[in-house]
Design an enzyme around this catalytic site. Structure first.
Site, PDB file in Angstrom:
ATOM      1  N   HIS A 140     -13.012  -4.643 -19.475  1.00 24.74           N
ATOM      2  CA  HIS A 140     -11.991  -3.613 -19.229  1.00 24.74           C
ATOM      3  C   HIS A 140     -10.833  -4.143 -18.388  1.00 24.74           C
ATOM      4  O   HIS A 140      -9.794  -3.500 -18.300  1.00 24.74           O
ATOM      5  CB  HIS A 140     -12.624  -2.410 -18.519  1.00 24.74           C
ATOM      6  N   ASP A 346      -2.828  -5.214 -14.608  1.00 18.76           N
ATOM      7  CA  ASP A 346      -3.770  -4.126 -14.905  1.00 18.76           C
ATOM      8  C   ASP A 346      -4.339  -4.372 -16.300  1.00 18.76           C
ATOM      9  O   ASP A 346      -3.587  -4.723 -17.211  1.00 18.76           O
ATOM     10  CB  ASP A 346      -3.017  -2.780 -14.879  1.00 18.76           C
TER      11      ASP A 346
HETATM   12  P1  ADP Z   1      -8.387   2.060 -12.949  1.00 15.22           P
HETATM   13  O1  ADP Z   1      -9.449   2.090 -14.011  1.00 15.22           O
HETATM   14  O2  ADP Z   1      -8.030   0.680 -12.453  1.00 15.22           O
HETATM   15  O3  ADP Z   1      -8.631   2.987 -11.814  1.00 15.22           O
HETATM   16  P2  ADP Z   1      -6.742   3.472 -14.903  1.00 15.22           P
HETATM   17  O4  ADP Z   1      -5.318   3.937 -14.813  1.00 15.22           O
HETATM   18  O5  ADP Z   1      -7.058   2.744 -16.170  1.00 15.22           O
HETATM   19  O6  ADP Z   1      -7.020   2.577 -13.625  1.00 15.22           O
HETATM   20  O7  ADP Z   1      -7.722   4.714 -14.781  1.00 15.22           O
HETATM   21  C1  ADP Z   1      -7.670   5.557 -13.668  1.00 15.22           C
HETATM   22  C2  ADP Z   1      -8.322   6.896 -13.970  1.00 15.22           C
HETATM   23  O8  ADP Z   1      -8.492   7.593 -12.733  1.00 15.22           O
HETATM   24  C3  ADP Z   1      -7.450   7.775 -14.872  1.00 15.22           C
HETATM   25  O9  ADP Z   1      -8.251   8.433 -15.815  1.00 15.22           O
HETATM   26  C4  ADP Z   1      -6.834   8.788 -13.897  1.00 15.22           C
HETATM   27  O10 ADP Z   1      -6.623  10.069 -14.442  1.00 15.22           O
HETATM   28  C5  ADP Z   1      -7.855   8.869 -12.788  1.00 15.22           C
HETATM   29  N1  ADP Z   1      -7.178   9.143 -11.513  1.00 15.22           N
HETATM   30  C6  ADP Z   1      -6.282   8.373 -10.897  1.00 15.22           C
HETATM   31  N2  ADP Z   1      -5.849   8.952  -9.762  1.00 15.22           N
HETATM   32  C7  ADP Z   1      -6.491  10.144  -9.660  1.00 15.22           C
HETATM   33  C8  ADP Z   1      -6.499  11.208  -8.694  1.00 15.22           C
HETATM   34  N3  ADP Z   1      -5.794  11.179  -7.556  1.00 15.22           N
HETATM   35  N4  ADP Z   1      -7.297  12.261  -8.924  1.00 15.22           N
HETATM   36  C9  ADP Z   1      -8.059  12.294 -10.020  1.00 15.22           C
HETATM   37  N5  ADP Z   1      -8.083  11.347 -10.950  1.00 15.22           N
HETATM   38  C10 ADP Z   1      -7.330  10.263 -10.780  1.00 15.22           C
END
Ligand code: ADP
Length: 436
Positions: A140, A346
């Site tokens: 991932h 990322d």
């Molecule tokens: P990573 O897997 O590195 O955290 P991604 O952008 O691929 O980055 O996925 C992050 C996930 O976490 C997304 O589904 C997003 O909606 C969720 N997310 C990020 N910030 C928040 C937040 N403050 N509250 C709830 N969900 C969040």
């Protein structure tokens, strides 16, 4: 005990659960609680096989090797990776335990699908235990270029682990190419970027960018309750102001500091009354020093910007350090004129796709880092180099001023991409590759 378990709401889980239900599959994983591993049990039509982790293993394996060694190394060494033999031992041990539990779950001819950087040794260990199954591995996060991967003291073991799979899939073509180069250089593999030969076996390499449950976001964005929340948010943030949003785990790879500094630059030429920035940051890996340092930096920048530009009743940066429930998250996406996604590196970045899926009116601007895997699928975003602060500030300026027709054209193209390539499509493609 069954009733105490809840299915986690993420896109990956919603894509895999129906597939596992249909095939009477098993899910091998950690419960999320140290020193707690109930026996195998059924939930929602799936067999769950918990693998125990002790408190000490969590330190060495998870916070140590996974997040102090592999995470920074695989993200362009944005922070200095630490190489400790007392972390590598637990990594090997936990991977062995996962491989053994997986071997117990499999019948001859079955498919095992292993997810992510925490389990890179499992394909090789599992192949030693069960040569009668098909093994897939999905990474991932990015796979680093050869000159960075070369630093890993256990690079050969890591590659041998991965090369135990029949199919290895990556988020981007770049990751696939990097892996092929490393496998040839350090593990004696032969072949190209689509297929490698190792001893008498063939390992196929694929690119399959992950996605989201796009319909879930669109439907939520269209619902009356989310629309009401979004309207209320706009009202509270200042109806005439342009709303710029960032949503991330608080991770040093995400470039939260970059976009805040770019916004700060923008405020030099724009009255603070016209703009408002909302940064939502989920607490993450606070046990790792680089994460607490990044949190301190972000909070310092927020404090400085607000100190310089706030007036009573008007704050330029709203900073929420917390998890936000799904409907509220979609309301923020729906309320934001401009979304900023500026990671230094990322694997993919799901937030970028979630914003696009939530823009049911077809407007809004996505400012997206070239170094997010999602950039290759969303070229209609305003693409930025997060190392170029003036460039990010200029792109933010352009995003804030973008005419509505251009917004619609770009967003239309991005919405078509995200709607036609959702997480269900991704899972099907990966499994088809595995069964080929
Ligand atoms: P990573 O897997 O590195 O955290 P991604 O952008 O691929 O980055 O996925 C992050 C996930 O976490 C997304 O589904 C997003 O909606 C969720 N997310 C990020 N910030 C928040 C937040 N403050 N509250 C709830 N969900 C969040």
């Amino acid at each position: 005990m069954n009733d105490e378990w809840q299915t986690s709401p993420g896109g990956l889980v919603s894509a895999l659960v129906p597939i596992l239900q249909e095939r009477h599959g098993s899910w091998v994983g950690w419960t999320g609680v140290a020193d707690f591993a109930p026996e195998v049990f059924g939930h929602d039509g799936i067999e769950l096989r918990p693998v125990p982790l002790s408190e000490a293993e969590l330190d060495g394996y998870y916070f140590g090797f996974c997040n102090g060694t592999l995470w920074p190394l695989y993200h362009d060494a944005i922070r200095v990776p630490q190489y400790h033999r007392h972390w590598w031992g637990p990594y090997r041990e936990v991977n062995r335990r996962f491989a053994e539990e997986t071997a117990r779950a499999l019948h001859p001819g079955d498919v095992a699908w292993i997810q992510d950087y925490q389990l890179q040794l499992v394909p090789g260990l599992l192949r030693d235990l069960r040569d009668d199954v098909t093994i897939g591995f999905y990474l991932h996060i990015p796979f680093p270029p050869v000159e960075l991967f070369a630093r890993l003291p256990w690079r050969k073991e890591m590659l041998d682990g991965l090369l135990g799979a029949d199919v290895i899939a990556f988020q981007t073509q770049l990751g696939r190419h990097n892996f092929a180069r490393c496998a040839k250089r350090f593990a004696g593999a032969q072949g190209g970027t689509r297929q490698l030969r190792i001893a008498d076996r063939i390992v196929r390499l694929k690119t399959a960018p992950i996605s989201i449950d796009a319909a879930r976001f669109s439907e939520a964005a269209e619902s009356a309750s989310v629309q009401r929340s979004a309207a209320r948010l706009r009202e509270e943030l200042g109806s005439n102001r342009t709303v710029v949003l960032g949503v991330d785990r608080l991770d040093y790879t995400k470039g939260i500091d970059v976009r805040l500094r770019a916004f700060e630059t923008l405020l030099e030429s724009h009255p603070a009354d016209d703009l408002v920035f909302v940064q939502i940051a989920v607490p993450s890996r606070e046990e790792v020093g680089d994460y607490s340092a990044m949190r301190a930096l972000v909070e310092q920048i927020v404090g400085r910007i607000n100190g310089d530009h706030a007036r009573p009743g008007h704050v330029p940066v709203h900073y929420l350090y917390r998890n936000v429930p799904f409907e509220q998250l979609v309301a923020y996406y729906a309320a934001a004129d401009v979304m900023t996604v500026t990671p230094l590196r990322d694997g993919l970045n799901l937030v970028a796709k979630e914003y696009v899926a939530s823009r049911v009116n077809g407007d809004g601007v996505l400012v997206l880092s070239e170094f997010a895997g999602a950039a290759s699928e969303l070229p209609s975003a305003v693409l930025v180099n997060p190392h170029d602060l003036d460039g990010v500030a200029a792109s933010l300026e352009r995003a804030v001023a973008m005419p509505i027709e251009e917004q619609r054209q770009r967003m239309g193209r991005m919405r078509r991409q995200v709607q036609t390539h959702d997480v269900f499509d991704w899972a099907q493609k990966c499994l088809t590759d595995l069964n080929a």
